[in-house]
Write a protein that holds these residues in place. Sequence first.
Motif, short mmCIF file in Angstrom:
data_model
loop_
_atom_site.label_atom_id
_atom_site.label_comp_id
_atom_site.label_asym_id
_atom_site.label_seq_id
_atom_site.Cartn_x
_atom_site.Cartn_y
_atom_site.Cartn_z
N ASP A 274 0.85 -1.20 0.00
CA ASP A 274 0.00 0.00 0.00
C ASP A 274 0.88 1.24 0.00
O ASP A 274 1.00 1.95 1.00
N VAL A 275 1.51 1.51 -1.14
CA VAL A 275 2.43 2.63 -1.24
C VAL A 275 1.69 3.96 -1.12
O VAL A 275 2.24 4.93 -0.59
N ASP A 276 0.45 4.02 -1.56
CA ASP A 276 -0.31 5.27 -1.44
C ASP A 276 -0.51 5.66 0.02
O ASP A 276 -0.38 6.83 0.39
N ALA A 277 -0.81 4.67 0.85
CA ALA A 277 -1.03 4.96 2.27
C ALA A 277 0.26 5.43 2.94
O ALA A 277 0.23 6.37 3.75
N LEU A 278 1.39 4.83 2.62
CA LEU A 278 2.66 5.26 3.20
C LEU A 278 3.02 6.67 2.72
O LEU A 278 3.50 7.49 3.52
N HIS A 279 2.80 6.95 1.46
CA HIS A 279 3.10 8.29 0.94
C HIS A 279 2.27 9.34 1.68
O HIS A 279 2.78 10.39 2.08
N THR A 280 0.99 9.06 1.85
CA THR A 280 0.11 10.00 2.56
C THR A 280 0.56 10.17 4.01
O THR A 280 0.64 11.29 4.53
N ALA A 281 0.88 9.06 4.68
CA ALA A 281 1.30 9.14 6.08
C ALA A 281 2.61 9.88 6.23
O ALA A 281 2.77 10.71 7.15
N PHE A 282 3.57 9.63 5.36
CA PHE A 282 4.86 10.29 5.46
C PHE A 282 4.75 11.78 5.14
O PHE A 282 5.40 12.61 5.78
N ARG A 283 3.95 12.13 4.15
CA ARG A 283 3.74 13.55 3.85
C ARG A 283 3.13 14.27 5.05
O ARG A 283 3.54 15.38 5.40
N SER A 284 2.15 13.64 5.68
CA SER A 284 1.51 14.26 6.85
C SER A 284 2.50 14.42 7.98
O SER A 284 2.53 15.47 8.66
#
Length: 237
Positions: free
Chosen positions: A71-81
């Motif tokens: 789930d790369v989209d979820a990690l990208h969103t979490a790391f950006r936040s």
Amino acid sequence: MGETTVPILPCRTLQPVLDFYTPLGFEVTFLQRRPNPYAVVERGGIQLHFFGMKDYEPTASYSTCCIRTDDVDALHTAFRSGLRAAYGRIPVRGLPRIGALKDTSYGARQFLMTDPGGNCLRIAQPIDDDPRHRPAPRGTFPRALHHAALLADSKEDLPGAARIIDRALGIQDEEPTPTELLRLLVLRADLAQRSGDTETSRRAQAEAETAAGRLTAGEREALRDDLGRLATLRDGM
């Protein structure tokens, strides 16, 4: 068999690296200051080890590792936040920084993130069983996007990538489609901002915003990664 591979990455000093990873949801599970600086951070199934080198130069680092996820989209969103909370913005150039989420030409959906130690994490979700590079697409503008993205993300050749985009945007006897134009302008703005050329980045962002206003709803959905990158660039100015 129960083997596990764990990357051991360098940094000049541990604390800036630990301060980077903890807002991203990592826990410091081991910390040793002496005799040799060493630390471990963990988040879910991700485990990263770091060792300190007094004379290490992060800006000249080539150290990297690949983190595979489903789930790369979820990690990208979490790391950006997490980065926004820690830095007040999402850093897109210098150290540390986080790159765009995109589908690559080698069967992965991924983003790159570089920590204060200069370590580049390639966080990827396989979307194809074949990891080899696909041939460059036909068409002037898709081909330009293909080669520029490879130069920027695989070789860190930002000037070379910018030259490709500028040549494509300067063509007089052929016009890109609305989606091709938007992607060209977002990539050009991204390259300029990563290179510290704020004026060029602002100009390309403004042109990209105008191009985005001409897209259909379906085109906007297809370009959600590019439009998300445009929003990040705008926030990072």
